[in-house]
Design a protein around this motif. Structure first.
Motif, mmCIF file in Angstrom:
data_model
loop_
_atom_site.group_PDB
_atom_site.id
_atom_site.type_symbol
_atom_site.label_atom_id
_atom_site.label_comp_id
_atom_site.label_asym_id
_atom_site.label_seq_id
_atom_site.Cartn_x
_atom_site.Cartn_y
_atom_site.Cartn_z
ATOM 1 N N TRP A 137 0.829 -1.206 0.000
ATOM 2 C CA TRP A 137 0.000 0.000 0.000
ATOM 3 C C TRP A 137 0.862 1.255 0.000
ATOM 4 O O TRP A 137 0.491 2.279 -0.545
ATOM 5 C CB TRP A 137 -0.921 -0.031 1.212
ATOM 6 N N ARG A 264 0.100 8.772 4.236
ATOM 7 C CA ARG A 264 -0.279 7.920 3.093
ATOM 8 C C ARG A 264 0.930 7.247 2.483
ATOM 9 O O ARG A 264 0.818 6.177 1.881
ATOM 10 C CB ARG A 264 -1.008 8.765 2.045
ATOM 11 N N PRO A 269 -2.712 1.705 6.834
ATOM 12 C CA PRO A 269 -3.910 2.236 6.158
ATOM 13 C C PRO A 269 -4.974 2.788 7.107
ATOM 14 O O PRO A 269 -5.523 3.860 6.869
ATOM 15 C CB PRO A 269 -4.440 1.025 5.380
ATOM 16 N N THR A 272 -4.152 6.109 8.614
ATOM 17 C CA THR A 272 -4.226 7.140 7.580
ATOM 18 C C THR A 272 -5.669 7.521 7.284
ATOM 19 O O THR A 272 -5.997 8.695 7.112
ATOM 20 C CB THR A 272 -3.537 6.648 6.295
ATOM 21 N N TRP A 273 -6.543 6.520 7.225
ATOM 22 C CA TRP A 273 -7.962 6.787 6.970
ATOM 23 C C TRP A 273 -8.557 7.668 8.062
ATOM 24 O O TRP A 273 -9.279 8.628 7.786
ATOM 25 C CB TRP A 273 -8.726 5.474 6.865
ATOM 26 N N GLN A 318 -7.122 12.154 -0.976
ATOM 27 C CA GLN A 318 -6.527 11.302 0.051
ATOM 28 C C GLN A 318 -7.597 10.493 0.788
ATOM 29 O O GLN A 318 -7.452 9.283 0.992
ATOM 30 C CB GLN A 318 -5.740 12.160 1.044
ATOM 31 N N THR A 322 -8.132 6.277 0.145
ATOM 32 C CA THR A 322 -7.851 5.470 1.332
ATOM 33 C C THR A 322 -9.094 4.698 1.744
ATOM 34 O O THR A 322 -9.021 3.519 2.115
ATOM 35 C CB THR A 322 -7.373 6.362 2.487
ATOM 36 N N GLN A 445 3.077 7.189 -2.811
ATOM 37 C CA GLN A 445 2.390 5.992 -2.332
ATOM 38 C C GLN A 445 2.178 4.939 -3.416
ATOM 39 O O GLN A 445 2.128 3.741 -3.134
ATOM 40 C CB GLN A 445 1.025 6.370 -1.729
#
Length: 580
Positions: A137, A264, A269, A272-273, A318, A322, A445
């Motif tokens: 990712w 990111r 993940p 980041t979300w 973003q 995500t 990314q």
């Protein structure tokens, strides 16, 4: 209550052996829904229940079938990442009938590369399929060699000198700002100089400086330095000092966007979300999403219209992707997507327009919207027709292409040969872009993400032209893993090798079965042979000649050319079991 407990115990007692062993929820019908959806053999006390050609109708006979991820995973499946744990979540509704392909595509996991890889692995080898995970990712966390504690909350002036800050800001402007152009460069330069003047004190703007400097280090050093960690901790401390007693200031929102961009590229993940969702909520609270003159009062923050649209566009980019990757819901703002956020004055010196031009299509790929195969293929052609010139932009374009292809294959729709050729050409450009990023020390990314997902799509396409491109994709992913030797990258490369190995074994065993069948048919036709049959049998096959003569539609068929075409070259190039 007693009846409820009794029913629960009865259901547990009826669970199949496979669900017991794998600790899956079993509904008690045979073959059970879990085994049917995941491709497992369903056993009860050693007795095998074959999967039906069609699922039984709803009602007492069918039972209540739990909704499953279209890729073969159950709802709420956990994603285990090297740095942490995240989850692919789907709505908690329970379906009493088997989901159609159309319903499956509308699942929140429809866009998820993790779900696609899991589904493909189960098809190749259910026993050895990779677990549900977002492989590659990003490059992953770059850990320090030293385990010494890192102080947090240091002011930016205690971490960097003015000259160091200037150099890192220059790296950021050359490598990041060109595609994420939401900062006024003149204003940044003036405020940077003022920050190191005698008597200057810290403010929320420090989070912007720390974020820019951290990205400057990320894009200039292949291995992490303690300074980079100190900058991240400083930015985090400053951002968390906001108490929410007033509307979010612009520096807070800009600092959060820089933090999300950094995460990111390096963070797990799920974390980041969460950060991207908070960013969108801050934008909404500040009113930055409202256009002037739309009937509502606009934001009180002083920001040029172009930069405001760019900031909003990059933040939505973003959060949206995500969310798609994890199978979670993005934060939706009641505003139009800024599809054109570039003015003529800056068109020659950055490429933000290329990236933000993908946003309207990204919104339309929301799994909750209805799309048939014609819509998806039309969108795919539109994306391929777009002109993207810079490696990060080309990779973002390819990421959308990969997402659409996953959804088409989920519907069992194959693209035309002409369109497939264009797709492979796009993949070639993306792989070249990934190698350019490695050479330029630009760990966007998609540098590992796109090559890994290209490998999965090439295997799914299952054509000679696609497999010919597989060595290039594997070498590119290996190059990224060598340059950024993190646990995340090592796992991504190992998983890609596993998928290729499973594919090779599947094809090898299939060829053996077909070879044995042809051998038996030759014997049945009166030809005897004691020599073992190769993968490609002798061209003189009497029973096939008889078959051609018996079927008028096969008259004139060049059987010798058919057997020789492509297969020899494919057999020579399929050994990926050793290191590349």
């Amino acid at each position: 209550m007693a009846s409820s407990v009794g029913n629960r115990r009865m259901r547990i007692a009826r669970a199949c052996d496979t669900c017991r062993q794998r600790k899956r929820k079993c509904r008690g019908n045979f073959p059970c829904d879990t085994c049917t959806e995941w491709g497992y053999d369903c056993y009860v006390n050693g007795d095998h229940y074959p999967a039906p050609t069609t699922l039984p109708p709803s009602g007492a006979q069918a039972g209540a079938a739990a909704s499953t991820v279209s890729a073969g995973g159950p709802i709420g499946t956990t994603l285990n990442t090297p740095e942490g744990t995240s989850s692919i979540a789907t709505p908690p509704e329970v379906s009493r009938t088997a989901p159609s392909a159309h319903t499956a595509v509308r699942s929140l996991t429809a866009n998820s590369g993790a779900a696609f890889v899991r589904r493909m692995g189960l098809k190749l080898d259910p026993a050895n399929a990779p677990r549900l995970n977002l492989f590659g990712w990003n490059i992953g966390a770059r850990d320090l060699a030293s385990a010494a504690p890192i102080p947090s909350g240091l002011p930016i002036g205690a971490i960097l000198s003015r000259e160091d800050m200037r150099k890192l800001a220059d790296v950021y402007m050359r490598k990041v700002h060109t595609c994420y152009g939401f900062i006024n460069q003149v204003d940044l330069s003036q405020r940077l100089e003022a920050r190191w003047e005698p008597g200057s004190s810290g403010s929320m703007f420090d989070s912007v400086l720390a974020g820019i400097a951290a990205l400057g280090l990320l894009f200039s050093e292949r291995t992490v330095k303690v300074t980079e960690i100190l900058l991240i901790e400083s930015a985090k401390s400053t951002l968390e000092s906001y108490d929410g007693s007033s509307a979010p200031p612009l520096d807070l929102i800009t600092g959060w966007l820089l933090r999300v961009i950094y995460m990111r590229m390096t963070a797990p993940p799920y974390a980041t979300w969460l950060a991207s969702c908070k960013l969108i909520h801050l934008i909404e609270a500040a009113g930055l999403h409202r256009e002037a003159g739309d009937g509502m009062e606009g934001s009180s923050l002083k920001l040029e219209p172009v930069l405001r649209r760019r900031l909003l566009g990059v933040a939505q980019h973003q959060n949206m992707w995500t969310s798609y990757d994890l199978g979670l819901s993005p934060v939706r703002l009641k505003t139009d997507i800024p599809s054109q956020a570039l003015d003529a004055n800056v068109a020659q010196r950055d490429f933000t327009e290329e990236l933000l031009g993908l946003l309207p299509v990204s919104v339309n790929l929301d799994p909750e919207q209805d799309h048939d195969d014609h819509d998806l293929q039309t969108t795919l052609v539109q994306i391929l027709d777009r002109e993207h010139t810079q490696p990060p932009s080309i990779m973002a374009q390819t990421n959308v292409v990969l997402c659409i292809l996953r959804r088409l294959h989920l519907l069992n729709i194959n693209t035309s040969p002409t369109l497939t050729t264009r797709i492979l050409q796009q993949f070639k450009r993306a792989l070249e872009s990934a190698r350019t990023m490695v050479e330029d020390c630009s760990p966007w990314q998609h540098m590992p993400n796109v090559p890994f997902n290209i490998i999965t799509i090439l295997l799914e396409l299952d054509t000679y032209a696609a497999l010919e491109q597989l060595p290039d994709a594997m070498e590119t992913l290996k190059l990224v893993a060598s340059a950024y030797n993190t646990p995340t990258m090592r796992e991504a490369y190992a998983t890609a090798r596993l998928l290729v190995y499973l594919y090779q074994q599947r094809r090898f065993h299939d060829a053996q079965v077909l070879g044995n069948l042809l051998s038996r048919l030759e014997t049945d036709s009166g030809r005897t042979s004691t020599e073992p049959q190769d993968v490609h049998p002798n061209l003189e096959v009497p029973f096939l000649e008889e078959l051609i003569s018996d079927i008028p539609t096969l008259q004139g068929f060049d059987f010798e050319q058919f057997l020789n075409a492509d297969m020899a070259g494919l057999a020579q190039g399929m050994d990926f079991s050793t290191d590349l």
